[in-house]
Enzyme design. Structure first.
Site, PDB file in Angstrom:
ATOM      1  N   ARG A   1       3.065   1.436  10.281  1.00  0.00           N
ATOM      2  CA  ARG A   1       2.427   1.765   9.004  1.00  0.00           C
ATOM      3  C   ARG A   1       3.466   1.635   7.896  1.00  0.00           C
ATOM      4  NH1 ARG A   1      -2.405   4.282   8.333  1.00  0.00           N
ATOM      5  NH2 ARG A   1      -2.387   4.976  10.509  1.00  0.00           N
TER       6      ARG A   1
ATOM      7  N   ARG B   1       1.962  -6.011  12.796  1.00  0.00           N
ATOM      8  CA  ARG B   1       1.427  -5.324  13.985  1.00  0.00           C
ATOM      9  C   ARG B   1       1.351  -6.273  15.177  1.00  0.00           C
ATOM     10  NH1 ARG B   1      -2.772  -0.459  12.447  1.00  0.00           N
ATOM     11  NH2 ARG B   1      -1.384   0.557  10.948  1.00  0.00           N
TER      12      ARG B   1
ATOM     13  N   ARG C   1       0.846  -1.200   0.000  1.00  0.00           N
ATOM     14  CA  ARG C   1       0.000   0.000   0.000  1.00  0.00           C
ATOM     15  C   ARG C   1       0.879   1.246   0.000  1.00  0.00           C
ATOM     16  NH1 ARG C   1      -4.637  -1.717   4.522  1.00  0.00           N
ATOM     17  NH2 ARG C   1      -5.042  -3.783   3.640  1.00  0.00           N
TER      18      ARG C   1
ATOM     19  N   SER D   1      -9.501  -5.709  10.797  1.00  0.00           N
ATOM     20  CA  SER D   1     -10.817  -5.186  10.413  1.00  0.00           C
ATOM     21  C   SER D   1     -11.629  -6.342   9.859  1.00  0.00           C
ATOM     22  CB  SER D   1     -10.686  -4.106   9.341  1.00  0.00           C
ATOM     23  OG  SER D   1     -10.922  -2.833   9.866  1.00  0.00           O
TER      24      SER D   1
ATOM     25  N   GLU E   1      -5.415  -0.365  15.847  1.00  0.00           N
ATOM     26  CA  GLU E   1      -6.043  -1.365  14.979  1.00  0.00           C
ATOM     27  C   GLU E   1      -5.054  -2.451  14.565  1.00  0.00           C
ATOM     28  OE1 GLU E   1      -7.511  -1.869  10.398  1.00  0.00           O
ATOM     29  OE2 GLU E   1      -7.361   0.165  11.203  1.00  0.00           O
TER      30      GLU E   1
END
Length: 424
Positions: free
Chosen positions: A276, A390, A261, A351, A348
């Site tokens: 990130r 993460r 990403r 999801s 987070e």
């Protein structure tokens, strides 16, 4: 993609539902174009009937030796009008399709209405954040001191937001992948898949990444290939264009893949460490099921992701996202947020979403009911099960010791060849 019938039959209700998304969406434009398209289509059908009748009359005139010149000229003009109308219809259909691809899914009625994360609702919390008798270090300091993370060489090899894992850091990443896949396949009845890490534009369009999020994706334009941002993309598209027997549902797939990403909208957030990244590992969960079972399947999928964090002893909370914080394709989303001591807050790590038939319409994935009823669109669900990098970060920070070493959660020790502590 939303059903065009919603725009025709319930435009006011649709506009109200989309207003909860806190954006401006072209509902009226779609309604107007669709009405005009159907109007021109009716006129064109009438012209085709006239042309067919005229062709029969011309044949009869010629057969009887009559003069068909005037009628032939009239049919030529009718044919030209039909051609122009068909071009107009095609243009309007293309425009409608383009607009529909830019409109997000409708939130489920149980989703809290709100503009951003401030309106999210904590559903449940598991575990208690650890109380340290020393000042806990952030993962980047731990990782560098232990020699298992190399941020400088990651930047040198690529650019910022790339990291090199070494030694027991790389081993821990691999251990987490195998640990997650074993639980999901052996205990949660998911079928493991190894999909391509690059997919074509139609595949990206099927799950909603294109055209809206093109700037967040890495592409190889000369080959019409895109690096996947998540395994959701290839897994959900496995049955694009297919009609599945209802007896085959639900389908449950899991896959480990790297994810790519650009993070175009992150605007400098989380620039330190591995939180990130432009490239990160993730184990994904995807379900394809009937509409009647999809919300029960969402709860089950979320529980599968939660189980990973429970087995690792990582404190987390499950959050129901508000209408303004949900992803583009989702009707309802739960986020799992893991506790990070260095930030003194939850972040987070997964999801889990029900997209209902939104992606299925884009992919044209349907099922044939066992009772012989009409073919219907499936519902698709996806969730991180979970983000590996993460998770590694959370282990380093939550299991760190005063001397700078990091203990390995007991459930991971067999996957680490018996290593119980990462020390200097």
């Amino acid at each position: 993609m939303l059903d065009i019938k919603l725009f025709r039959e319930r435009p006011e209700e649709l506009s109200k539902a989309l207003a909860a998304r806190y954006g401006v969406f072209p509902v009226e434009e779609v309604v107007g174009l669709d009405a005009r398209r159907r109007e021109v289509l009716t006129l064109t059908d009438d012209l085709r009937s006239e042309r067919n009748q005229g062709s029969r009359e011309i044949a009869e005139l010629r057969k009887s030796g009559g003069d068909a010149a005037g009628l032939t000229e009239r049919m030529r003009l009718v044919g030209e009008e039909i051609r122009k109308n068909e071009e107009m219809i095609s243009d309007m259909e293309n425009r409608i399709q383009a607009l529909l691809l830019e409109i997000p899914n409708i939130p489920h009625e149980s989703v809290p209405v709100g503009e951003d994360e401030d309106s999210n609702k904590v559903v449940r919390t598991w575990g208690e954040p650890r109380k340290f008798d020393f000042e806990p270090l952030p993962h980047w300091e731990l990782g560098e001191a232990l020699g298992i993370m190399d941020f400088e060489r990651g930047v040198r090899l690529a650019e910022s937001r790339f990291t090199v894992l070494k030694g027991l850091g790389a081993r821990l990443e691999r251990a987490l992948v195998n640990f997650m896949l074993d639980i999901h396949t052996n205990e949660h009845a998911y079928q493991e898949v190894q999909p391509p890490f690059m997919v074509n534009s139609e595949t990206m369009k099927g799950t909603g990444q294109l055209p809206k999020f093109a700037e967040d994706l890495y592409s190889c334009s000369s080959d019409d290939l895109w690096m996947i941002p998540t395994a959701e993309v290839p897994l959900t598209n496995l049955h694009r264009g297919e009609i599945l027997p209802e007896d085959d549902l639900p389908l449950r797939y899991t896959a480990y893949t790297p994810c790519f990403r650009r993070e175009a909208g992150s605007h400098g957030r989380d620039v330190r460490g591995m939180l990130r990244q432009h490239q990160f590992d993730k184990v994904e969960l995807v379900k394809i099921c009937s509409p009647e079972s999809s919300y029960a399947e969402l709860e089950s999928l979320t529980a599968s992701a939660e189980e990973i964090l429970k087995r690792l002893g990582l404190p987390f909370r499950t959050v129901l996202l508000s209408t303004g914080d949900m992803g583009f394709a989702a009707s309802k989303t739960y986020d799992l947020e893991v506790w990070l001591p260095s930030q003194d807050k939850y972040r987070e790590i997964s999801s889990c979403s029900n997209c209902e038939d939104f992606q299925a319409r884009r992919m044209n994935t349907r099922f044939r009911p066992r009772d012989g009823g009409r073919v219907r669109y499936v519902h698709t669900l996806n969730g991180s099960g979970i983000a590996v990098g993460r998770c590694l970060i959370a282990i380093l920070e939550n299991y760190q010791n005063r001397d700078g070493s990091v203990s390995i959660p007991g459930s991971l020790v067999p996957y680490m060849d018996g290593t119980e502590v990462i020390g200097k």
